[in-house]
Enzyme design. Sequence first.
Site, PDB file in Angstrom:
ATOM      1  N   GLY A 153       0.796  -1.217   0.000  1.00  0.00           N
ATOM      2  CA  GLY A 153       0.000   0.000   0.000  1.00  0.00           C
ATOM      3  C   GLY A 153       0.831   1.270   0.000  1.00  0.00           C
ATOM      4  O   GLY A 153       0.488   2.249  -0.668  1.00  0.00           O
TER       5      GLY A 153
ATOM      6  N   SER B  48      -8.068   5.052   3.368  1.00  0.00           N
ATOM      7  CA  SER B  48      -6.648   4.717   3.241  1.00  0.00           C
ATOM      8  C   SER B  48      -6.432   4.255   1.808  1.00  0.00           C
ATOM      9  O   SER B  48      -6.661   3.092   1.466  1.00  0.00           O
ATOM     10  CB  SER B  48      -6.260   3.613   4.224  1.00  0.00           C
ATOM     11  N   THR B  49      -6.021   5.206   0.957  1.00  0.00           N
ATOM     12  CA  THR B  49      -5.898   4.879  -0.470  1.00  0.00           C
ATOM     13  C   THR B  49      -4.826   3.828  -0.735  1.00  0.00           C
ATOM     14  O   THR B  49      -4.905   3.098  -1.719  1.00  0.00           O
ATOM     15  CB  THR B  49      -5.578   6.142  -1.290  1.00  0.00           C
ATOM     16  N   CYS B  50      -3.836   3.762   0.176  1.00  0.00           N
ATOM     17  CA  CYS B  50      -2.777   2.786  -0.071  1.00  0.00           C
ATOM     18  C   CYS B  50      -3.283   1.353   0.080  1.00  0.00           C
ATOM     19  O   CYS B  50      -2.681   0.422  -0.452  1.00  0.00           O
ATOM     20  CB  CYS B  50      -1.589   3.043   0.859  1.00  0.00           C
ATOM     21  N   PHE B  51      -4.397   1.169   0.827  1.00  0.00           N
ATOM     22  CA  PHE B  51      -4.967  -0.172   0.984  1.00  0.00           C
ATOM     23  C   PHE B  51      -6.385  -0.267   0.434  1.00  0.00           C
ATOM     24  O   PHE B  51      -7.057  -1.278   0.635  1.00  0.00           O
ATOM     25  CB  PHE B  51      -4.965  -0.583   2.469  1.00  0.00           C
TER      26      PHE B  51
END
EC number: 2.3.2.26
Length: 679
Positions: free
Chosen positions: A361, A645-648
């Site tokens: 992520g 949470s854009t990374c996940f």
Amino acid sequence: MHLLDQHSLNNFEIYPILQTLDYTSQHLARRIFDTERASIDDHIKIVILRNQLSHILDFKTTSKIFGHIFGETVQSKHSIFEDHFNPQAAISLTKVYSTILMIARQSQQVFQQIILGIAFNEPVLYKLWRFIDVYCGIESLLVRNVREYDQYNSFIHALTLFCLAFTRNLWVTSFDEFIKNPLFERKDIIGLVELLRALIIDLILGENQSQPSGGAGKMSKQSKTPLLDDFVLYSSSVLLRLLHELFAVKDYVDPHAWDIKEVNWRDVLNSQTFPPEVKKIISHMPECIPFEVRAALFTQTIKADVQRYQHQQKMHVKVRRSQLFQDGFAAFQKVSDLKQIVGVVFVSDLGVQEEGRDAGGLFKEFLVDLAKIVFNPHYGLFLQTEKERELYPNAQSSLLFGDKGQDLHYFRFLGRLLGKAMYEGITLEPRFAEFFLRRLIGKQNSLNDLKSLDMELYKQMTMMRTYEGDAEDLMLTFSVTDENEITGERREVDLIPQGNTVVVTNKNKFRYIYMVADFRLNRRIKRQTDAFIEGFHEIIPLSWLQIFNEREMQMLISGAQQRLDVNDLKKYTKYIGGFSGSNGTIKTFWNMVEKEFTEEEQGKLLKFVTSCPRPPLMGFQHLHPPFTISQMDTDKPNEKLPTASTCFNILRLPPYSNAKIMKERILYAINANAGFELA
């Protein structure tokens, strides 16, 4: 006596000379341009032959000799060829030139001189096509086992030469201009499409090969001249793709004319198996294959390649958020193979490492945030087209980043990162100009691509193409004025050696148009584009990409250009933190997204969670990590905004008490782009 002294020789007298050149060039083959491997005997013949060829390997002479053999005018479509036309001389002529092109394929100078001499002599080009149709017989080129006979090798050279020349002609022809062409008609294009489609299939499916899925029966024998067949395959597939670009969109040709009936593509897609001959058909005739089949092959190819790196040790790089580009550039310069698994560690300016471990992520977050910086035109590496605001390299980048080639290192780095994003299935938002994307997939740009960069120049060139007056009255030379976007300075650039002394005439104006488009679209940004491509192809090889066109390439980068399929998203969504698909809050959420959100709001929601407003190319089944909705733990849910949470790809949703409050809070968050937090 000079070969082209047409006052001294007629077509029947020229024929023996051409026949001798034909025989010698066929016999010596590649050694014409490689004397080191020749015997003493052959060396003498090569010197003589090269001396002869030197008289015909230039633009003007090529045009002149073809005009002499085929005739410079078309008096009537019912009587194409004059009484003095010698078909045997035409066969020998096309064999000589086709053979030279075949063995000097990598020499752009030789290639251009020959092709441009035929491509823009339109009566000759049309007569070459009619020669193939009338004298060769299209049907004879498609008869099974015909490649065993000399007749095939004689006539296939004419077709190869025509394909290459017609391709160059269409490069500077718009659809509207073509339909006004007094020579080529719709039936010619239909016949050409049918011929090329069938011929390519026949060349690919060789002797005693097993049927492809749903395939045809036993195919023709392998040619005894693989070098020739390879050249035929190249020239015919390039033209077929260009014909599709120009005519398929306008339905000028029946859509079913492009279909490959020898293969059941639905079976291929369902089985996810791609036999070698099917892969070859896809690579040479991608325009005839459903996009979802090609996208599935691309995805499968990447997955197979990824498996080779699964057991390698993970590489970690440290990056300061405040110095994202410089730290990222320095760190990734040390990563020799970017296909390996790379983890990002964010640190503060004081060197304090942020909490959390990168499971993929954080690397996605790094790529997405870096793309927002470096692809912003204000940064200086890329510029935007005026109309569509699409990105292309800044030709003056060296003025901003130093003249020691540092800008080229940056472009190579960005190419590697874009390739890594595609390799990892990470969609990025930047939209690139189509003429730049064409270079990434190995295509050369032409006049029609100039529209997306400079519409005014495109209009000038198309007007010049159809200009019926004397081109010399326009007072143009083979040079252009190039303006520096940064300093505003102007300079004259020669399109050919000493171009400012070469006047544009009716005879060479097509070459001038071609050269102007080539300069603006290719040569001017060649340094930057080549560096970007070098880095990009380090991760994603060109062979993986040549099955797509430039619009499809943008979809591979940024996701599908279509309305959000809510049912597909719902099907592959995971729930954590107490939520489930049957939860009341979740049911309210999906009903609202599907029935109350506009298309723009759906895109903003997707961007809020995944960082990209467009769905994955092959659907949400291929989104990694999967779209996830987590229940926010809070005592006062109605007062909270959702976070992401854009990374996940996680949406943290409070359990709102009613649909009205949920909609208000979600719309506020996605429109303000607020609520991001690091997981």
